[in-house]
Design a protein around this motif. Structure first.
Motif: not given
Length: 634
Positions: A560-569
């Motif tokens: 989940v954290r990786r998905a949201l981090r990737d969504a920011a960029r």
């Protein structure tokens, strides 16, 4: 007819016959193309295991068919197949079993001398002597030593009513008249190449008349085409009185065939479902429960043990009431309404306690990681599931669209009612997620005044109005531009689902095309907050446990954290981050593209529409429109 007449010319997976090239579509083979024939030509004689058992899906199919004035069905059947077709190529019994096809287009062109003629002109020979190599099936022309290959002439005529026909080569060359020297002349087709569109010259061998295919292309070219003959080659029929314009199309174009499909998960009966819903969903199995003796007999078997939870007399009354509706004693309008396939699935997936496991379904709740409790209220491992899929019709030129269901004209699969439609099933595993209802409700209230969400609503209205053209069937009542709007929470759930699918595909070993999604957003009267991500492949790859294992503890938090981090960029930023469907644009996504949020067409349930990552992570200064809690934002 001798069974040796049936020659195998290729193979297709069951899912391919449902979504890519089913009844009425063209399949490109190495040397020619074929048309999948209608269900009247399919045969399951001698086959034992072809029934796809899913009562809920049968109910949904019947509701949908009734909306189009078609007869009810009582069975779902897989494509005919017999073991031995591959392992025993000389087993003619197995070789003669399969999905029937016919060559189409039936006008062929010799690759050596450019001769153009129909198959029945006897200018070409069919060669397929080796049963071990069906891919070598081909047509040849005896114009020179070696008998060069003859390929399909690639032009067809299509109309929005779903008709498909051969291109009228001979009348076109002679400007609508007959050849002066021969009633059925041979032609030549010369392709001059180039990059400006089709540059193909047609020439009559008998009289020498010539014409370029470009005269039939575009708006001005339509006046040179004959009226649609109403042909359905998959059924072998002609419909009189078709008033639609015929359109020139290249065989194999992606808009020549669009499937109309329904799918349902095989679930145990929900304890919260009403008797009427239960009886309707499982009518095929329960229609004979009309007495106390039969009720007790059914309830005494393991497969129907759930009946013990219901009062016998009330259950029998529900069966009789449903039979009365089918017989027309009750209002047919209610029975003709589209069936809701998602509500029963939500009831089972979100049930507490979780239902007992069956051969087709097993659900286990797992702890939500502490860091994610602000976002999710439930995380559950679907350790075993089965999805049944049914093909109920198809359209041409206009794709069936959940947002605009009236735009496309459906084509039936058979000449007469056969009581069944083709189906397939897949087994797999999945992860069910439930976003916190209080979090979603508070965000949804904020979105009522959000300029970004208002832009999405206005774009949807423009999308609906722009598609409202002469192709629309006459529909009573006024046109509602917002009909089919999925709602604000759907966009948030759908975007979150795509983020997780893209990340999970990197973690679990499945390709993103092997995963599927089901979004449970509900409606204003019954709001929901569920996401199901599951494997959707028809072989054992989907049940290896690689997906459900990611729903546990630290692994799920990391995803989940990786998905949201990737969504920011996104590598397409700032163009992607700033994208909103402003007037006059009518696309149905915001900050989303193939780099950051889009997935394969087989994975997304809405064709990569209704996506916007600005509602999940802050992409600028407007962080008040973000759903995720502050502690999870990148």
């Amino acid at each position: 007819m001798s069974t040796s007449y049936f020659r195998r010319v290729g193979a297709a997976r069951p899912s391919h016959l449902m979504y890519t090239s089913g009844v009425g579509s063209l399949i490109d083979l190495p040397n020619f193309s074929v048309l999948v024939k209608g269900l009247d030509s399919w045969s399951h004689t001698g086959l034992a295991d072809y029934n796809v058992d899913e009562p809920r899906l049968i109910t949904a199919v019947n509701r949908t068919l009734q909306l189009y004035g078609e007869s009810r069905i009582n069975q779902l059947r897989s494509a005919p197949w017999m073991e031995g077709a591959d392992s025993s190529p000389k087993d003619w019994a197995a070789q003669g079993v399969g999905v029937p096809v016919t060559p189409f287009p039936q006008w062929l062109r010799c690759t050596a001398c450019n001769l153009l003629a129909s198959i029945d002109a006897q200018a070409f020979a069919f060669v397929n002597n080796n049963p071990r190599t069906p891919h070598e099936a081909r047509f040849t022309h005896d114009c020179k030593p070696g008998k060069p290959l003859a390929v399909a002439a690639r032009f067809t005529l299509v109309c929005t009513a779903g008709h498909l026909d051969e291109f009228p080569y001979a009348p076109f060359v002679h400007h609508g008249n007959a050849c002066a020297k021969m009633p059925r002349p041979l032609l030549r087709m010369k392709d001059h190449g180039g990059n400006q569109a089709a540059n193909v010259t047609l020439e009559c061998v008998a009289c020498g008349a010539q014409r370029n295919i470009r005269d039939a292309m575009g708006e001005r070219g339509r006046q040179h085409l004959p009226a649609c003959r109403g042909r359905h080659p998959h059924l072998g029929t002609y419909e009189r009185g078709c008033e639609r314009e015929a359109t020139l199309m290249v065989a194999g174009a992606s808009n020549q065939w669009f499937p109309m499909t329904l799918s349902a998960l095989a679930l145990p009966p929900s304890k919260n479902a009403s008797l009427a819903d239960l009886v309707e969903e499982r009518w095929t199995d329960l229609q004979n429960v009309t007495s106390r003796v039969v009720f007790d007999a059914f309830a005494g078997t393991p497969a129907y043990a759930y009946l013990k939870e219901y009062d016998a007399e009330a259950f029998i009354a529900a069966v009789e009431a449903h039979q009365a509706r089918l017989d027309g004693a009750a209002s047919p309008a209610a029975d003709a309404a589209p069936v809701d396939l998602l509500s029963p699935e939500w009831d089972v997936l979100a049930a507490s306690p979780t239902p007992d496991a069956t051969d087709d379904f097993a659900l286990e709740a797992t702890d939500v990681p502490d860091a994610l409790t602000g976002l999710f209220s439930d995380v559950r491992q679907v350790q075993r599931l089965r999805e049944a899929r049914a093909l109920i019709g198809f359209t041409r030129l206009d794709a069936p669209d959940p947002e605009t269901p009236e735009i496309a004209t459906p084509v039936r699969l058979s000449r007469t009612s056969l009581g069944w439609v083709p189906a397939s099933e897949v087994r797999g595993e999945g992860i069910f997620l439930r976003v916190r209802e209080d979090l979603m409700a508070e965000w949804e209230e904020r979105m009522l005044k959000s300029p970004a969400m208002q832009a999405h609503r206005e774009a949807f209205a423009r999308f609906r109005n722009n598609r409202k053209s002469e192709r629309l069937r006459d529909v009573p009542g006024e046109f509602d531009a917002m009909r089919g709007w999925p709602g604000e929470r759907y966009i948030a759930l759908h975007s979150l689902s795509h983020l997780l699918i893209r990340t999970i595909a990197l973690e679990c070993g499945y390709s993103s095309a092997s995963l599927g999604e089901r979004i449970y957003a509900g409606d204003p009267e019954n709001p929901r907050t569920g996401i199901l991500i599951y494997t959707a492949v028809p072989d054992s790859e989907g049940t290896l446990g690689g997906l459900v294992s990611l729903a546990e503890g630290a692994d799920f938090e990391r995803i989940v954290r990786r998905a949201l981090r990737d969504a920011a960029r996104c590598s397409s930023d700032p163009l992607c981050a700033e994208r909103l469907p402003r007037h006059p644009a009518d696309f149905l996504h915001g900050a989303a593209c193939h780099v950051c949020l889009f997935v394969s067409e087989t994975t997304c349930e809405r064709g990569n529409r209704f996506l916007d990552r600005r509602f999940l992570v802050p992409l600028g200064d407007e962080s008040d429109q973000v759903l995720t809690p502050v502690g999870l934002r990148p």
